[in-house]
Design an enzyme around this catalytic site. Structure first.
Site, PDB file in Angstrom:
ATOM      1  N   GLN A   1       0.852  -1.202   0.000  1.00  8.55           N
ATOM      2  CA  GLN A   1       0.000   0.000   0.000  1.00  8.55           C
ATOM      3  C   GLN A   1       0.885   1.249   0.000  1.00  8.55           C
ATOM      4  O   GLN A   1       0.373   2.360  -0.106  1.00  8.55           O
ATOM      5  CB  GLN A   1      -0.903   0.006   1.239  1.00  8.55           C
ATOM      6  CG  GLN A   1      -1.840  -1.187   1.316  1.00  8.55           C
ATOM      7  CD  GLN A   1      -2.531  -1.262   2.668  1.00  8.55           C
ATOM      8  OE1 GLN A   1      -3.613  -0.685   2.883  1.00  8.55           O
ATOM      9  NE2 GLN A   1      -1.920  -1.979   3.593  1.00  8.55           N
TER      10      GLN A   1
ATOM     11  N   HIS B   1      -1.575   1.211  -4.137  1.00 11.51           N
ATOM     12  CA  HIS B   1      -2.056   2.601  -4.048  1.00 11.51           C
ATOM     13  C   HIS B   1      -1.263   3.534  -4.949  1.00 11.51           C
ATOM     14  O   HIS B   1      -1.209   4.737  -4.686  1.00 11.51           O
ATOM     15  CB  HIS B   1      -2.005   3.079  -2.586  1.00 11.51           C
ATOM     16  CG  HIS B   1      -3.054   2.431  -1.736  1.00 11.51           C
ATOM     17  ND1 HIS B   1      -2.990   2.388  -0.355  1.00 11.51           N
ATOM     18  CD2 HIS B   1      -4.168   1.754  -2.065  1.00 11.51           C
ATOM     19  CE1 HIS B   1      -4.044   1.737   0.107  1.00 11.51           C
ATOM     20  NE2 HIS B   1      -4.771   1.330  -0.906  1.00 11.51           N
TER      21      HIS B   1
ATOM     22  N   CYS C   1      -1.189  19.667 -17.131  1.00 16.25           N
ATOM     23  CA  CYS C   1      -1.140  18.780 -18.306  1.00 16.25           C
ATOM     24  C   CYS C   1      -1.006  19.643 -19.564  1.00 16.25           C
ATOM     25  O   CYS C   1      -1.361  20.830 -19.542  1.00 16.25           O
ATOM     26  CB  CYS C   1      -2.438  17.971 -18.360  1.00 16.25           C
ATOM     27  SG  CYS C   1      -2.551  16.869 -19.794  1.00 16.25           S
TER      28      CYS C   1
ATOM     29  N   THR D   1       0.490  -3.187   8.602  1.00 16.52           N
ATOM     30  CA  THR D   1      -0.690  -2.458   8.145  1.00 16.52           C
ATOM     31  C   THR D   1      -1.819  -2.625   9.158  1.00 16.52           C
ATOM     32  O   THR D   1      -1.995  -3.697   9.742  1.00 16.52           O
ATOM     33  CB  THR D   1      -1.170  -2.920   6.749  1.00 16.52           C
ATOM     34  OG1 THR D   1      -2.338  -2.178   6.373  1.00 16.52           O
ATOM     35  CG2 THR D   1      -1.488  -4.411   6.702  1.00 16.52           C
TER      36      THR D   1
END
Ligand code: APR
Length: 249
Positions: free
Chosen positions: A102, A120, A150, A190
């Site tokens: 993660q 993630h 962008c 976790t």
């Protein structure tokens, strides 16, 4: 750590032909990176409702990028700890198929782990939510612009997952396929409070895998009675003890 549990964990690791690990921020605490929900965690410093959701990014991209630049600076100074290195060694010895992490700090990769799925996302890319185009950090350096843009003119977001954002479909499918094929599933560092990552051990269990929780304190998987073994301890200490046992030292 209870010795009988440790001996049983070693037996299971040696016996398993398909072991998968799910890691969280706790594996990087000994590299100097705070986790999220411990007393000195990130969500005790930053209000999760203002920084962790995709809606927050749309509200105020600069506020989010200021937070992200702080995260990235801490990651660039961080080094893999001996637990990351032990996990990579255990993979090399053939006792671990893949790490689903993660974390976005890249420390498993830096430690030499070959199979790493970044559940993630990552810090290496930026993504346009309007046209979907992706850029590397080199192409659109987030330290050069308040809000990197962008080529289509819209703000770029870091290519890691915010709450309210979907997990990359390919990573999601591969991760759940690994869970279904696993004979042994390690839950390391976790809290297992966040879905859908915390569903991986449950799917593994439903597919017949044994679950081992390695943490300073029981994760939700253990608290909900799903773990077969809970090895209480620091990531570096437990992983190095496992590595030494597997090496026969
Ligand atoms: N060794 C082992 N475990 C540790 C250590 C350590 N040295 N230090 C902390 N831990 C454990 C804590 O006890 C806790 O259970 O690591 C866990 C960290 O949990 P969280 O802070 O909730 O982090 P994580 O589980 O990775 O969070 C999941 O939440 O905010 C989102 O996207 C973010 O990926 C993150 C997700």
């Amino acid at each position: 750590m209870v010795i009988e549990d440790f001996k049983e964990a070693i037996r299971l690791i040696k016996q398993s032909n398909f072991t998968v690990a799910l890691t969280g921020a706790g594996v990087s605490v000994e590299s100097g990176l705070p986790d999220f929900r411990s007393s000195d965690g990130i969500w005790n410093k930053y209000d999760i409702t203002k920084y962790a959701y995709l809606a927050n990014f749309y509200e105020d991209p600069k506020r989010i990028w200021d937070f992200v630049r702080e995260l990235y600076s801490s990651y660039s100074d961080a080094k893999p700890n001996s637990g990351h290195v032990a996990l990579a060694e255990i993979e090399k010895m053939g006792y671990l198929k893949c790490v689903v992490t993660q974390n976005i700090d890249n420390l498993h990769q830096k430690a030499g782990s070959k199979c790493v799925l970044e559940f993630h996302g990552n810090t290496t890319h930026l993504k346009c939510l309007k046209c979907g185009k992706k850029y590397t950090k080199e192409e659109k350096n987030p330290f050069k612009f308040d809000v990197p843009k962008c080529d289509c003119g819209n703000p770029l977001k870091p290519d890691f997952i915010f709450f309210g954002e979907g997990i990359d479909e390919d990573v999601l499918n591969k991760s759940f396929e690994l869970a279904r094929k696993s004979e042994l599933f390690l839950i390391i560092g976790t809290s297992a409070e966040v879905q859908p990552a915390s569903m991986l051990p449950i799917v593994a269990k439903e597919s017949g895998a044994k679950l081992i929780d390695i943490n300073l304190k029981p994760s939700l998987i253990t608290l909900n009675g799903h773990s077969d073994i809970f090895l209480k301890g620091k990531f570096t200490e437990v992983m190095n003890r496992i590595l030494m046992e597997l090496k026969g030292e």
